[in-house]
Design an enzyme around this catalytic site. Structure first.
Site, PDB file in Angstrom:
ATOM      1  N   ASP A 272     -47.404  61.900 -55.230  1.00  0.00           N
ATOM      2  CA  ASP A 272     -48.531  61.265 -54.546  1.00  0.00           C
ATOM      3  C   ASP A 272     -48.419  59.743 -54.491  1.00  0.00           C
ATOM      4  O   ASP A 272     -49.132  59.101 -53.731  1.00  0.00           O
ATOM      5  CB  ASP A 272     -49.851  61.624 -55.233  1.00  0.00           C
ATOM      6  CG  ASP A 272     -50.224  63.089 -55.065  1.00  0.00           C
ATOM      7  OD1 ASP A 272     -49.593  63.767 -54.239  1.00  0.00           O
ATOM      8  OD2 ASP A 272     -51.140  63.543 -55.764  1.00  0.00           O
TER       9      ASP A 272
ATOM     10  N   MET B 136     -19.036  52.711 -44.828  1.00  0.00           N
ATOM     11  CA  MET B 136     -19.119  51.464 -44.069  1.00  0.00           C
ATOM     12  C   MET B 136     -19.716  50.336 -44.923  1.00  0.00           C
ATOM     13  O   MET B 136     -20.046  50.519 -46.081  1.00  0.00           O
ATOM     14  CB  MET B 136     -19.939  51.674 -42.802  1.00  0.00           C
ATOM     15  CG  MET B 136     -19.210  52.426 -41.704  1.00  0.00           C
ATOM     16  SD  MET B 136     -20.250  52.566 -40.231  1.00  0.00           S
ATOM     17  CE  MET B 136     -19.051  53.160 -39.053  1.00  0.00           C
TER      18      MET B 136
END
Length: 741
Positions: free
Chosen positions: A157, A566
């Site tokens: 939550d 990358m």
């Protein structure tokens, strides 16, 4: 003074499960072993502490291998009424002393953490009672004069004060956003409305942020009910207006604890009935329920949980009888230590404000960022611009520059709608600065960007061009031709270099005397002024998802995988994916690679495989070293490991740039776009013409003058001089290596 060798730490998960608990458990166990402390897992939460026996087990390094990517909690969780009584806590104290445990890490919510604090306060009297009953000796009691407590918040939550994110919240947001994306497509097919109920009894974080990330039409949260009496009609009018504007689907997101301003509960079924009766169209309810808790944790929940687990052990090893219990959380990507019960009290105060209908106070405790996103959502969710035109209408140009990054479309959509909502006009510039040079420009309306929130790639197109010479003149000419008063550029390094260049040409080209701003979007996360660029979180999740599959395939044989990711000359993706996947070695350009490093790595691998190891994972930044390439590393390891293990390489390539943006990238893109629009309008209204770039640093949105850029970057390596994430290298190395014992 107690030494680390004499310290025993217990760890338990309590309350509802949350994705990332296993990552925290792994970090706690391995961090304790590294520091020569003994560590026990207490199975089934407080129930295991009360019952003892086989539910309290000493953990080894390998016991937590392979759990980083698993959802739930491998040591279980359960409710325990007995621990709420003194008799139950007396049994728990006995079982801890029996094993020499006097330090605890509690991973749970506010109820679990409160129970731990009560246990700590009673510790001395409980131990004394055990001595009086003859169950433990005076000598045993003297060895354990106090109980050290550290709390980690496991709650999807995101409802605990004292930390920006709780364990599991980011993954739950992924689950909800994926569901909203799926529901949007089926809703559009049938011109249908969906009411989606998400978790959040007293916290609207999941509902609000998923509504922003999913492009919903309406959201209901506990902290801020609709402030109109007939909110039902207002909601229906908004959705009806959306239909008239051409929108085929409508999504209403409601938190399970939503209520109206009188404190009356608003159920998802009630909303369905209202919509169906007043709009006269098919409306369906989807209650996501426990699917929000399930599945593999996101990249963020893995690395964040790993860091807080590591720091929990550091805190416990330094605790004293005078130490106040601490909550280990995260703020602005930095680990924090705050008083545990202070955070619990603030959390409960917020719940009390909601119960007493003091909604303004509840929103205030949620913080400025939460309120900002709520207001931004209200503007974006309109069917059409909601304001009258200002006295002077400005024309904004928006384009992308650099490599595509997930979240570019989200940023453009937010910017377009917020500009239109303020009564101004927007020109979409296609194919980056090439489009600005060639006049590939058209006006964008409200509906043109509908559906762009969740779409990967770059709908406006992009290019890597950094203009020079005649191209500079062409840009100036088209800015004048199209009467563009302000420019927002979403992109990477090429975006920043170009805006800096245009800014320096103001004396030669009057057309550049307009406000211009760069919004960071690059999977490489190599841009100045912002700790995270749009697209980097999505790329990281893409890497983690693929590496999980690679690991599954590799354990079937004794195999080493070298994975190339990358990042150009920035190692962010490499290091963070290494931390999130448990890679044994990460090769970064920032550190370089030496032959001695490779020899040591090879020796460690060989020894590990000889002693039963089945998988070795190495992650290499694509430009870590120009000589020691991924192919070279694979050839070296395979030649030297012949007969012991085999080697495979995986170059992930452009899949890292693909896919729909993650919830974080959607939310970040929306937040930054809103600030960019606000800044540009303020500049236009005050007559300023600064070039600037925006980012989030230290949790705050900062807008910096483009003239500051050169001093902040390494122009050769194209990355910021200050990279916060480099401080995480030590933790990554410690927790991923082979068993140090």
């Amino acid at each position: 003074m107690t030494t680390a060798q004499e310290i025993a730490i217990g760890v338990l998960t309590s309350g509802g499960d949350a994705q990332g608990m296993n990552a925290a458990l792994r970090a706690i166990v391995r961090s304790a072993i590294i520091r020569n402390a003994t560590v026990y897992a207490i199975y089934e939460g407080y129930k295991g502490m009360v019952q003892g026996g086989d539910l309290i087990r000493e953990m080894t390094w390998n016991d937590v291998g392979g759990i980083l990517q698993r959802g739930g909690t491998v040591i279980g969780t359960a409710r325990c009424a007995e621990f709420r009584t003194r008799e139950g806590r007396l049994e728990a104290a006995f079982h801890l002393v029996e094993r020499g445990i006097d330090r605890l890490v509690i991973i749970g919510g506010d109820g679990s953490l409160t129970g731990a604090n009560i246990f700590r306060q009673e510790w001395s009297s409980l131990v004394a009672e055990l001595v009086g009953a003859g169950r433990i000796t005076k000598e045993e009691a003297d060895k354990h004069p106090f109980l050290g407590i550290v709390g980690l918040v496991g709650s999807i939550d995101n409802d605990m004060y004292g930390t920006d994110m709780t364990i599991g919240a980011d993954t739950a947001l992924h689950r909800i956003t994926e569901a909203l994306d799926a529901l949007t497509s089926t809703a559009a097919s049938h011109q249908r409305t969906f009411v989606v109920e998400v978790m959040g009894r007293n916290c609207g974080y999941l509902a609000l942020m998923s509504a922003v990330a999913g492009g919903a039409d309406w959201v209901l949260i506990p902290e801020n009910p609709p402030d109109v009496d007939d909110w039902e009609q207002y909601m229906c009018d908004l959705i009806r207006a959306g239909r008239k504007a051409g929108r085929r689907e409508s999504i209403v997101v409601v938190a399970e604890g939503a209520r109206d301003k009188n404190g009356c509960s608003i159920s998802s079924d009630y909303i369905r009935k209202v919509l169906q009766e007043r709009l006269g169209e098919d409306t369906r309810v989807t209650i996501l329920g426990h699917v929000q808790r399930g599945g593999s944790p996101s990249a963020f929940d893995r690395w964040m949980s790993t860091l807080v687990g590591y720091m929990a052990v550091e805190e416990l090893l330094n605790s004293t009888p005078e130490s106040e219990p601490q909550l280990i959380g995260i703020r602005y990507n930095r680990i924090t230590h705050t008083p545990l019960m202070q955070d619990v009290e603030q959390t409960r105060a917020l719940t009390k404000h909601i119960a007493e209908k003091e909604y303004a106070k509840a929103m205030e405790l949620r913080g400025g960022s939460f309120r900002e996103m709520y207001n931004t959502f209200q503007a974006l969710a309109q069917a059409l611009p909601s304001v009258t035109h200002p006295e002077k209408v400005f024309r904004f140009g928006i384009l992308n520059a650099g490599a595509p990054a997930p979240g570019m479309n989200t940023a453009v959509r937010a910017a377009v709608r917020l500009v239109l909502d303020r009564g101004h006009s927007v020109l979409g510039i296609h194919n980056g600065f090439e489009g600005l040079i060639n006049g590939d420009i058209r006006e964008l309306e409200w509906g043109d960007v509908d559906g762009w929130t969740s779409t990967g790639g770059a709908e406006l197109g992009t290019s890597r061009l950094i203009p020079s010479g005649q191209a500079i003149y062409s840009i100036a000419r088209n800015l004048e031709t199209y009467n563009i008063n302000a420019l927002l550029v979403v992109g990477g390094w090429e975006c920043y270099e170009t805006i800096y260049k245009l800014h320096t040409e103001q004396s030669n080209f009057p057309a550049f005397n307009i406000p211009m701003i760069c919004l960071p979007a690059s999977i490489d996360n190599n841009l100045p002024g912002s700790e995270l660029s749009i697209g980097a979180d999505t790329a990281l999740n893409n890497i983690v998802e693929v590496v999980d599959k690679i690991k599954q395939s590799a354990v079937a044989a004794r195999r080493c995988f070298v994975v190339e990711v990358m990042g150009r000359y920035c190692g962010y993706l490499a290091l963070m994916s290494g931390l999130a996947t448990g890679a044994e070695r990460v090769y970064l350009h920032e550190e370089g690679i030496r032959l001695q490093d490779l020899q040591n790595d090879l020796q460690d691998m060989t020894e590990g495989f000889k002693h039963g190891k089945r998988l070795s994972l190495m992650i290499r930044n694509e430009n870590a070293n120009s000589l020691y390439t991924t192919s070279f590393l694979c050839s070296l390891f395979e030649e030297e490991g012949r007969g012991i293990f085999d080697v495979r390489q995986a170059i992930l390539g452009h899949l890292q740039e693909g896919g729909n943006p993650s919830p974080f990238d959607r939310i970040q893109a929306t937040r930054l776009a809103a600030r960019c629009v606000k800044h540009l309008i303020e500049q236009l209204e005050t007559g300023k013409v600064d070039g600037s770039f925006i980012g989030i640093k230290g949790g705050k949105v900062e807008i910096l003058d483009i003239e500051e850029m050169p001093r902040m970057v390494d122009p050769v390596s194209r990355r910021p001089k200050d990279q916060w994430w480099l401080n995480l290298r030590t933790v990554a190395r410690l927790l991923a290596r082979d068993n140090p014992k």
